[in-house]
Scaffold this motif. Structure first.
Motif, PDB file in Angstrom:
ATOM      1  N   PRO A 225      51.052  43.335  45.442  1.00  0.00           N
ATOM      2  CA  PRO A 225      50.367  44.639  46.395  1.00  0.00           C
ATOM      3  C   PRO A 225      51.271  45.694  45.679  1.00  0.00           C
ATOM      4  CG  PRO A 225      49.625  42.686  47.915  1.00  0.00           C
ATOM      5  CD  PRO A 225      50.617  42.329  46.334  1.00  0.00           C
ATOM      6  N   ASN A 226      52.541  45.579  46.327  1.00  0.00           N
ATOM      7  CA  ASN A 226      53.678  46.445  46.089  1.00  0.00           C
ATOM      8  C   ASN A 226      53.662  46.852  44.443  1.00  0.00           C
ATOM      9  OD1 ASN A 226      53.998  46.112  48.709  1.00  0.00           O
ATOM     10  ND2 ASN A 226      56.049  45.245  48.728  1.00  0.00           N
ATOM     11  N   ILE A 227      53.914  46.034  43.556  1.00  0.00           N
ATOM     12  CA  ILE A 227      54.015  46.302  42.417  1.00  0.00           C
ATOM     13  C   ILE A 227      52.553  46.902  41.445  1.00  0.00           C
ATOM     14  CG2 ILE A 227      53.629  45.051  40.128  1.00  0.00           C
ATOM     15  CD1 ILE A 227      55.386  42.645  41.626  1.00  0.00           C
TER      16      ILE A 227
ATOM     17  N   VAL B 171      45.740  53.071  56.830  1.00  0.00           N
ATOM     18  CA  VAL B 171      46.678  53.469  55.517  1.00  0.00           C
ATOM     19  C   VAL B 171      46.853  53.081  54.542  1.00  0.00           C
ATOM     20  CG1 VAL B 171      48.427  54.051  53.915  1.00  0.00           C
ATOM     21  CG2 VAL B 171      48.159  55.975  56.466  1.00  0.00           C
ATOM     22  N   LEU B 172      46.613  51.359  54.753  1.00  0.00           N
ATOM     23  CA  LEU B 172      46.631  50.454  54.122  1.00  0.00           C
ATOM     24  C   LEU B 172      45.385  49.595  54.225  1.00  0.00           C
ATOM     25  CD1 LEU B 172      49.496  47.960  55.606  1.00  0.00           C
ATOM     26  CD2 LEU B 172      49.274  49.114  53.451  1.00  0.00           C
ATOM     27  N   GLN B 173      44.436  50.043  55.082  1.00  0.00           N
ATOM     28  CA  GLN B 173      42.932  49.551  54.313  1.00  0.00           C
ATOM     29  C   GLN B 173      42.237  50.661  53.007  1.00  0.00           C
ATOM     30  OE1 GLN B 173      39.821  50.269  57.880  1.00  0.00           O
ATOM     31  NE2 GLN B 173      38.658  48.324  56.942  1.00  0.00           N
TER      32      GLN B 173
ATOM     33  N   LEU C 223      47.592  39.083  46.822  1.00  0.00           N
ATOM     34  CA  LEU C 223      46.773  40.008  46.090  1.00  0.00           C
ATOM     35  C   LEU C 223      45.401  39.375  47.481  1.00  0.00           C
ATOM     36  CD1 LEU C 223      45.463  41.931  43.732  1.00  0.00           C
ATOM     37  CD2 LEU C 223      45.385  40.259  42.338  1.00  0.00           C
ATOM     38  N   GLU C 224      44.919  38.222  47.546  1.00  0.00           N
ATOM     39  CA  GLU C 224      43.727  37.632  47.965  1.00  0.00           C
ATOM     40  C   GLU C 224      43.586  38.981  49.419  1.00  0.00           C
ATOM     41  OE1 GLU C 224      42.002  33.728  47.975  1.00  0.00           O
ATOM     42  OE2 GLU C 224      44.816  33.407  47.601  1.00  0.00           O
ATOM     43  N   VAL C 225      45.366  38.410  50.625  1.00  0.00           N
ATOM     44  CA  VAL C 225      45.022  38.992  50.965  1.00  0.00           C
ATOM     45  C   VAL C 225      44.903  40.862  50.797  1.00  0.00           C
ATOM     46  CG1 VAL C 225      47.120  40.253  53.552  1.00  0.00           C
ATOM     47  CG2 VAL C 225      46.764  38.108  51.877  1.00  0.00           C
ATOM     48  N   ALA C 226      45.529  41.809  50.443  1.00  0.00           N
ATOM     49  CA  ALA C 226      44.912  43.133  49.859  1.00  0.00           C
ATOM     50  C   ALA C 226      43.654  42.505  49.577  1.00  0.00           C
ATOM     51  CB  ALA C 226      46.108  43.972  48.818  1.00  0.00           C
ATOM     52  N   LEU C 227      42.846  42.069  48.847  1.00  0.00           N
ATOM     53  CA  LEU C 227      41.504  42.620  48.640  1.00  0.00           C
ATOM     54  C   LEU C 227      40.890  42.227  49.866  1.00  0.00           C
ATOM     55  CD1 LEU C 227      41.530  40.983  45.199  1.00  0.00           C
ATOM     56  CD2 LEU C 227      41.168  43.344  45.205  1.00  0.00           C
ATOM     57  N   PHE C 228      41.630  41.580  50.721  1.00  0.00           N
ATOM     58  CA  PHE C 228      40.778  41.190  52.437  1.00  0.00           C
ATOM     59  C   PHE C 228      42.081  42.710  53.196  1.00  0.00           C
ATOM     60  CE2 PHE C 228      39.401  37.480  51.120  1.00  0.00           C
ATOM     61  CZ  PHE C 228      38.824  37.095  51.518  1.00  0.00           C
ATOM     62  N   LYS C 229      42.337  43.877  52.486  1.00  0.00           N
ATOM     63  CA  LYS C 229      42.312  45.235  53.361  1.00  0.00           C
ATOM     64  C   LYS C 229      43.091  44.815  54.397  1.00  0.00           C
ATOM     65  CE  LYS C 229      39.272  46.137  49.987  1.00  0.00           C
ATOM     66  NZ  LYS C 229      38.506  45.084  49.927  1.00  0.00           N
ATOM     67  N   LYS C 230      44.161  43.231  54.553  1.00  0.00           N
ATOM     68  CA  LYS C 230      44.662  42.573  55.851  1.00  0.00           C
ATOM     69  C   LYS C 230      46.098  43.690  55.217  1.00  0.00           C
ATOM     70  CE  LYS C 230      41.313  40.886  57.097  1.00  0.00           C
ATOM     71  NZ  LYS C 230      40.323  41.232  58.306  1.00  0.00           N
TER      72      LYS C 230
ATOM     73  N   ALA D 123      44.457  41.294  22.784  1.00  0.00           N
ATOM     74  CA  ALA D 123      44.226  41.292  24.936  1.00  0.00           C
ATOM     75  C   ALA D 123      43.473  41.907  24.600  1.00  0.00           C
ATOM     76  CB  ALA D 123      45.496  42.042  25.011  1.00  0.00           C
ATOM     77  N   THR D 124      42.182  41.359  25.745  1.00  0.00           N
ATOM     78  CA  THR D 124      41.190  42.022  26.756  1.00  0.00           C
ATOM     79  C   THR D 124      41.511  42.129  28.138  1.00  0.00           C
ATOM     80  OG1 THR D 124      39.637  41.377  24.906  1.00  0.00           O
ATOM     81  CG2 THR D 124      38.847  41.926  26.982  1.00  0.00           C
ATOM     82  N   TYR D 125      41.157  43.473  28.648  1.00  0.00           N
ATOM     83  CA  TYR D 125      41.597  43.397  30.229  1.00  0.00           C
ATOM     84  C   TYR D 125      40.022  42.905  30.878  1.00  0.00           C
ATOM     85  CZ  TYR D 125      41.219  45.838  34.739  1.00  0.00           C
ATOM     86  OH  TYR D 125      40.839  45.679  36.052  1.00  0.00           O
ATOM     87  N   VAL D 126      40.252  41.755  31.428  1.00  0.00           N
ATOM     88  CA  VAL D 126      39.122  41.387  31.696  1.00  0.00           C
ATOM     89  C   VAL D 126      38.416  41.744  34.031  1.00  0.00           C
ATOM     90  CG1 VAL D 126      38.944  38.821  30.382  1.00  0.00           C
ATOM     91  CG2 VAL D 126      39.837  39.313  32.433  1.00  0.00           C
ATOM     92  N   GLY D 127      39.938  42.213  34.576  1.00  0.00           N
ATOM     93  CA  GLY D 127      39.477  42.470  35.599  1.00  0.00           C
ATOM     94  C   GLY D 127      40.278  40.906  36.093  1.00  0.00           C
ATOM     95  N   HIS D 128      40.343  41.337  37.753  1.00  0.00           N
ATOM     96  CA  HIS D 128      40.463  40.289  37.909  1.00  0.00           C
ATOM     97  C   HIS D 128      39.254  39.600  38.747  1.00  0.00           C
ATOM     98  CE1 HIS D 128      43.165  37.294  40.491  1.00  0.00           C
ATOM     99  NE2 HIS D 128      44.621  38.023  40.121  1.00  0.00           N
ATOM    100  N   PRO D 129      39.733  38.054  38.779  1.00  0.00           N
ATOM    101  CA  PRO D 129      38.139  37.353  39.240  1.00  0.00           C
ATOM    102  C   PRO D 129      37.964  37.368  40.484  1.00  0.00           C
ATOM    103  CG  PRO D 129      39.384  36.129  38.230  1.00  0.00           C
ATOM    104  CD  PRO D 129      40.175  37.299  37.702  1.00  0.00           C
ATOM    105  N   MET D 130      38.637  37.572  41.486  1.00  0.00           N
ATOM    106  CA  MET D 130      38.962  37.498  42.917  1.00  0.00           C
ATOM    107  C   MET D 130      38.629  38.864  43.214  1.00  0.00           C
ATOM    108  SD  MET D 130      42.788  35.920  44.353  1.00  0.00           S
ATOM    109  CE  MET D 130      43.517  36.740  44.179  1.00  0.00           C
ATOM    110  N   ALA D 131      38.845  39.887  42.650  1.00  0.00           N
ATOM    111  CA  ALA D 131      38.177  41.397  43.152  1.00  0.00           C
ATOM    112  C   ALA D 131      36.681  41.062  43.164  1.00  0.00           C
ATOM    113  CB  ALA D 131      38.376  42.345  42.376  1.00  0.00           C
TER     114      ALA D 131
END
Length: 380
Positions: free
Chosen positions: A306-308, A344-346, A271-278, A151-159
């Protein structure tokens, strides 16, 4: 390659952006969407054929989906590609990958099934099916390696794609929104089955919010024209056609960037919403029979990504019978109205964004190229 839905198409497109320059003349085909097509990918079947979610919903389409899987398997066994890459869609891809791997064709699976959340026994099936896993969360790499799966951790493309500091003003301008009006984005899902079960409750919640704040603007992005027309029909059937909505085709990330808060169906979009800090409310409804089976299968108290990742309820989750219009509207109003909570969420979502940043295109492509090279050399 096979991607089974919009989020998989996005992820696969990112992988292909790294792989195509190294393999400019390769014929890359299977099942995918428009983001993969941008890199010369040829889809042999429409991706929408696989975009079905829920146990009983899948059963209704089983014959057609199984027929596609068998036809693709037979074609690949005949042509013997250098590698097969399954992108998410584990119920379709893992069975196909197992047959290809047994025939000596290297297989890559991009986006590990959530064995850490439910159906952990699938790791045995994964070990039989997958030559190499590409995982997008840092904790997953060790889980697969302990099971003997490279396995290779490649990060998340959306980040990488989503900016650390979103341009809210530009997003609102592109949607023609007044910069001062509060904005809520509603994302009921990209699959037809998700639209069927989520739309009425989500838009009924929007109607309640508008009664509380008439100046609120509601943006609802649809994955495509087919989804948009189906959504309009669902609103008509539910008597909700009078709710003032800005319905877009595509532009989901623009809608999220423009929003002050988001109501989102559980899935990759959270996860998209979390990465947009919303701030967000995560909700989901499905066929009742599917819900009664699946609600007992989870290992964790959370379903939203996001919760996980946070290991706590950073944002509310309202599922099935709990996802009433009144409950959704009340939870969304809290997300809009609590400035301290938003701050806090941001910060928490910014930290999460940094943890998921890698050069995903480069690292995922390199893992695939290394596997092709090893397979070409044969056993040592």
């Amino acid at each position: 390659m096979v991607a089974g839905e919009t989020s998989g198409d996005l992820l696969a497109g990112r992988l292909l952006s790294g792989l195509r320059p190294a393999l400019p003349d390769a014929y890359i085909h299977g099942i995918g969407g428009k983001h993969m097509a941008q890199h010369g990918f040829v889809s042999d079947w429409p991706m929408e054929k696989l975009a079905v979610r829920g146990l009983f919903e899948v059963l209704a389409h089983y014959r057609e989906i199984k027929g596609i899987q068998n036809a693709l398997r037979d074609r690949l066994l005949a042509e013997r590609p250098a590698v097969f890459i399954g992108v998410d869609a584990p119920d379709f891809n893992l069975g196909l990958e197992a047959q290809l791997k047994d025939a000596g064709i290297p297989t890559v699976h991009f986006i590990g099934p959530s064995i850490w959340a439910w159906r952990g026994a699938r790791i045995k099936k994964i070990a039989r099916a997958v030559s190499h896993m590409l995982v997008v969360f840092p904790f997953e790499e060790e889980i697969y390696r302990q099971a003997g799966i490279p396995a290779t951790y490649v990060g998340h493309p959306m980040a990488e794609v989503i900016p650390l500091v979103p341009d809210v003003a530009a997003a609102r301008a592109s949607l023609g929104l007044d910069g001062s009006a509060p904005v809520v984005a509603i994302l009921p899902g990209s699959r037809m089955s998700e639209l069927k079960y989520n739309s009425a409750a989500f838009i009924s919640a929007a109607r309640l919010l508008l009664q509380r704040e008439p100046g609120l603007r509601i943006v609802v992005p649809m994955a495509g024209e087919k989804q948009r027309e189906y959504f309009r029909q669902l609103l008509l059937d539910a008597g909700l056609q009078d709710v003032p909505l800005i319905i877009t085709e595509g532009q989901s990330q623009v809608a999220i960037a423009a929003a002050d808060a988001v109501l989102v169906a559980s899935g990759t979009a959270t996860l998209e919403v979390a990465l947009f800090k919303k701030p967000m409310v995560i909700a989901y409804k499905m066929m009742r029979a599917s819900w009664h089976v699946m609600r007992h299968m989870g290992y964790q108290p959370w379903i939203g990504l996001p919760n996980i990742l946070a290991r706590e309820f950073l944002v509310p989750e309202l599922l099935q019978d709990a996802a009433t219009p009144q409950a959704l509207a009340e939870a969304l109003w809290t997300q809009l109205d609590d400035a301290g909570h938003r701050a806090v969420l941001q910060q928490r979502f910014t930290d999460m964004h940094h943890s998921l940043l890698r050069n995903t295109a480069r690292e995922s492509a390199q893992a695939v190229l290394d596997l092709i090279a090893r397979s070409a050399r044969g056993p040592a």
